[in-house]
Design an enzyme around this catalytic site. Structure first.
Site, PDB file in Angstrom:
ATOM      1  N   GLY A   1       0.830  -1.202   0.000  1.00 31.12           N
ATOM      2  CA  GLY A   1       0.000   0.000   0.000  1.00 31.12           C
ATOM      3  C   GLY A   1       0.860   1.246   0.000  1.00 31.12           C
ATOM      4  O   GLY A   1       0.506   2.271   0.580  1.00 31.12           O
TER       5      GLY A   1
ATOM      6  N   SER B   1       1.716   3.362  -2.318  1.00 32.89           N
ATOM      7  CA  SER B   1       1.503   4.430  -3.297  1.00 32.89           C
ATOM      8  C   SER B   1       0.736   5.618  -2.736  1.00 32.89           C
ATOM      9  O   SER B   1       0.636   6.654  -3.395  1.00 32.89           O
ATOM     10  CB  SER B   1       0.741   3.883  -4.512  1.00 32.89           C
ATOM     11  OG  SER B   1      -0.569   3.459  -4.148  1.00 32.89           O
ATOM     12  N   ARG B   2       0.184   5.483  -1.526  1.00 32.27           N
ATOM     13  CA  ARG B   2      -0.672   6.549  -1.010  1.00 32.27           C
ATOM     14  C   ARG B   2      -0.631   6.568   0.511  1.00 32.27           C
ATOM     15  O   ARG B   2      -0.192   5.624   1.164  1.00 32.27           O
ATOM     16  CB  ARG B   2      -2.109   6.356  -1.472  1.00 32.27           C
ATOM     17  CG  ARG B   2      -2.747   5.077  -0.940  1.00 32.27           C
ATOM     18  CD  ARG B   2      -4.197   4.929  -1.354  1.00 32.27           C
ATOM     19  NE  ARG B   2      -4.826   3.781  -0.708  1.00 32.27           N
ATOM     20  CZ  ARG B   2      -6.138   3.569  -0.682  1.00 32.27           C
ATOM     21  NH1 ARG B   2      -6.955   4.420  -1.294  1.00 32.27           N
ATOM     22  NH2 ARG B   2      -6.646   2.509  -0.077  1.00 32.27           N
TER      23      ARG B   2
ATOM     24  N   VAL C   1      -2.266  -7.958  -2.457  1.00 30.44           N
ATOM     25  CA  VAL C   1      -1.844  -8.829  -1.351  1.00 30.44           C
ATOM     26  C   VAL C   1      -2.935  -9.806  -0.937  1.00 30.44           C
ATOM     27  O   VAL C   1      -2.652 -10.781  -0.220  1.00 30.44           O
ATOM     28  CB  VAL C   1      -1.389  -8.001  -0.127  1.00 30.44           C
ATOM     29  CG1 VAL C   1      -0.166  -7.165  -0.465  1.00 30.44           C
ATOM     30  CG2 VAL C   1      -2.517  -7.142   0.429  1.00 30.44           C
TER      31      VAL C   1
ATOM     32  N   ASN D   1       1.026  -2.448   5.174  1.00 34.97           N
ATOM     33  CA  ASN D   1       0.156  -1.275   5.250  1.00 34.97           C
ATOM     34  C   ASN D   1      -1.075  -1.382   4.358  1.00 34.97           C
ATOM     35  O   ASN D   1      -2.064  -0.688   4.602  1.00 34.97           O
ATOM     36  CB  ASN D   1       0.957  -0.023   4.869  1.00 34.97           C
ATOM     37  CG  ASN D   1       0.078   1.192   4.703  1.00 34.97           C
ATOM     38  OD1 ASN D   1      -0.414   1.762   5.671  1.00 34.97           O
ATOM     39  ND2 ASN D   1      -0.146   1.594   3.445  1.00 34.97           N
TER      40      ASN D   1
ATOM     41  N   SER E   1      -4.667  -0.130  13.930  1.00 33.74           N
ATOM     42  CA  SER E   1      -5.545   1.051  13.954  1.00 33.74           C
ATOM     43  C   SER E   1      -6.118   1.218  15.350  1.00 33.74           C
ATOM     44  O   SER E   1      -6.234   0.246  16.116  1.00 33.74           O
ATOM     45  CB  SER E   1      -6.690   0.879  12.955  1.00 33.74           C
ATOM     46  OG  SER E   1      -7.642   1.922  13.078  1.00 33.74           O
TER      47      SER E   1
ATOM     48  N   TYR F   1     -14.181  -3.639   9.655  1.00 32.21           N
ATOM     49  CA  TYR F   1     -12.845  -3.039   9.704  1.00 32.21           C
ATOM     50  C   TYR F   1     -12.247  -3.183  11.098  1.00 32.21           C
ATOM     51  O   TYR F   1     -11.071  -3.542  11.245  1.00 32.21           O
ATOM     52  CB  TYR F   1     -12.925  -1.570   9.304  1.00 32.21           C
ATOM     53  CG  TYR F   1     -11.586  -0.879   9.252  1.00 32.21           C
ATOM     54  CD1 TYR F   1     -10.699  -1.127   8.207  1.00 32.21           C
ATOM     55  CD2 TYR F   1     -11.213   0.025  10.249  1.00 32.21           C
ATOM     56  CE1 TYR F   1      -9.467  -0.494   8.157  1.00 32.21           C
ATOM     57  CE2 TYR F   1      -9.989   0.659  10.203  1.00 32.21           C
ATOM     58  CZ  TYR F   1      -9.109   0.395   9.156  1.00 32.21           C
ATOM     59  OH  TYR F   1      -7.886   1.019   9.120  1.00 32.21           O
TER      60      TYR F   1
ATOM     61  N   ALA G   1     -12.864  -5.489  13.222  1.00 33.44           N
ATOM     62  CA  ALA G   1     -12.493  -6.896  13.380  1.00 33.44           C
ATOM     63  C   ALA G   1     -11.145  -7.192  12.727  1.00 33.44           C
ATOM     64  O   ALA G   1     -10.321  -7.933  13.271  1.00 33.44           O
ATOM     65  CB  ALA G   1     -13.582  -7.792  12.785  1.00 33.44           C
TER      66      ALA G   1
ATOM     67  N   LYS H   1      -8.647  -5.132  12.267  1.00 28.44           N
ATOM     68  CA  LYS H   1      -7.536  -4.509  12.984  1.00 28.44           C
ATOM     69  C   LYS H   1      -7.317  -5.151  14.355  1.00 28.44           C
ATOM     70  O   LYS H   1      -6.193  -5.194  14.856  1.00 28.44           O
ATOM     71  CB  LYS H   1      -7.767  -3.005  13.101  1.00 28.44           C
ATOM     72  CG  LYS H   1      -7.710  -2.296  11.742  1.00 28.44           C
ATOM     73  CD  LYS H   1      -6.416  -2.606  10.993  1.00 28.44           C
ATOM     74  CE  LYS H   1      -6.301  -1.872   9.676  1.00 28.44           C
ATOM     75  NZ  LYS H   1      -5.037  -2.119   8.965  1.00 28.44           N
TER      76      LYS H   1
END
Length: 253
Positions: A13, A15-16, A65, A91, A143, A156, A158, A160
């Site tokens: 991840g 690229s941003r 991934v 990431n 997170s 989300y 769950a 993290k």
């Protein structure tokens, strides 16, 4: 001398957002960086160009991934470009607003497969290289959502929470190989990943700001980069299995 001289870092991840900020900082610290991206080739190339302009080596590698075969191919590409990896930052992630009773199976699978499965199999793909090089560092991006509930984000959260405990288990398994595994858990970071959802989350953010009593609760991707350097450097050789919160104090409440 940079703190990561002669190291090879892989940032998924990359690229941003947080990934790009970490990739650039790693390059500034002397690492050779593989900027791993799924679709944003132009953005990945910009990060690579920035790292090269700062005097380090970098290459962009495409990889979804969520696909184990793609993780294995990514590891092969890292080996071909740099001879192997010393550092992996997991990431790559997906965040979708998902209300109970309205969540589709695809929304569940997409977040689980990228955020959890992807982190595990990216690490597995690069482990032989780290072992051959005498050790390494794996940094899983968690997170604040792995610590507390966030509205409309059960899936989300769950993923993290899973990252946090997967990190601890991997740290035990890989300690004999001199590989430290830690998670870096941001608070509320403005990034491309959540750009489409900030309006929906504003009520929650207003409440969070009131809880803090001061300032803007939003952070920026660069706020994560310094801690990511520490976790990738020899300064953290005795730190493993930790979940490092970089959240502007949110988790203290």
């Amino acid at each position: 001398m940079g703190r990561l001289n002669d190291k090879v870092a892989v940032v998924t991840g990359g690229s941003r957002g947080i990934g790009a900020a970490i990739a650039r900082r790693y390059g500034a610290e002397g690492a050779r960086v593989a900027v791993v991206y799924k679709a944003a080739a132009d953005a990945a190339d910009e990060v690579v160009a920035d790292i090269k302009a700062a005097g380090s080596e970098a290459t962009a590698i495409r990889c979804d991934v969520a696909q184990t075969a793609a993780c294995n191919a990514m590891a092969d590409a890292v080996g071909a470009a740099f001879g192997g990896a010393d550092i992996l930052v997991n990431n790559a992630g997906i965040y979708l607003l998902t209300m109970p009773g309205e969540t589709s199976e695809d929304e569940w699978d997409n977040q689980m497969n990228t955020n959890v499965k992807g982190a595990y199999f990216a690490a597995q793909a690069l482990l032989p290289q780290m072992m051959a090089r005498g050790g390494g560092k794996i940094i899983n991006i968690g997170s604040i959502a792995g610590e507390t509930g966030i509205p409309a984000s059960a899936v989300y959260c769950a993923t993290k929470g899973a990252i946090k405990l997967m990190t601890k288990s991997l740290a035990l398994d890989l300690r004999p190989h001199n590989i430290q595994v830690n998670s870096l858990s941001p608070g509320c970071v403005e990034s491309d990943m959540n750009a489409g959802y900030r309006a929906e989350l504003q009520e929650f953010m207003d409440a969070l700001q009131g809880r803090f009593g001061v300032g803007n609760p939003w952070m920026v991707p660069d706020d994560m980069a310094g801690t990511a350097v520490y976790l990738a450097s020899s300064d953290s050789d005795t730190v493993t299995g930790a979940n490092v919160m970089v959240d502007n104090g949110y988790s203290a409440f």
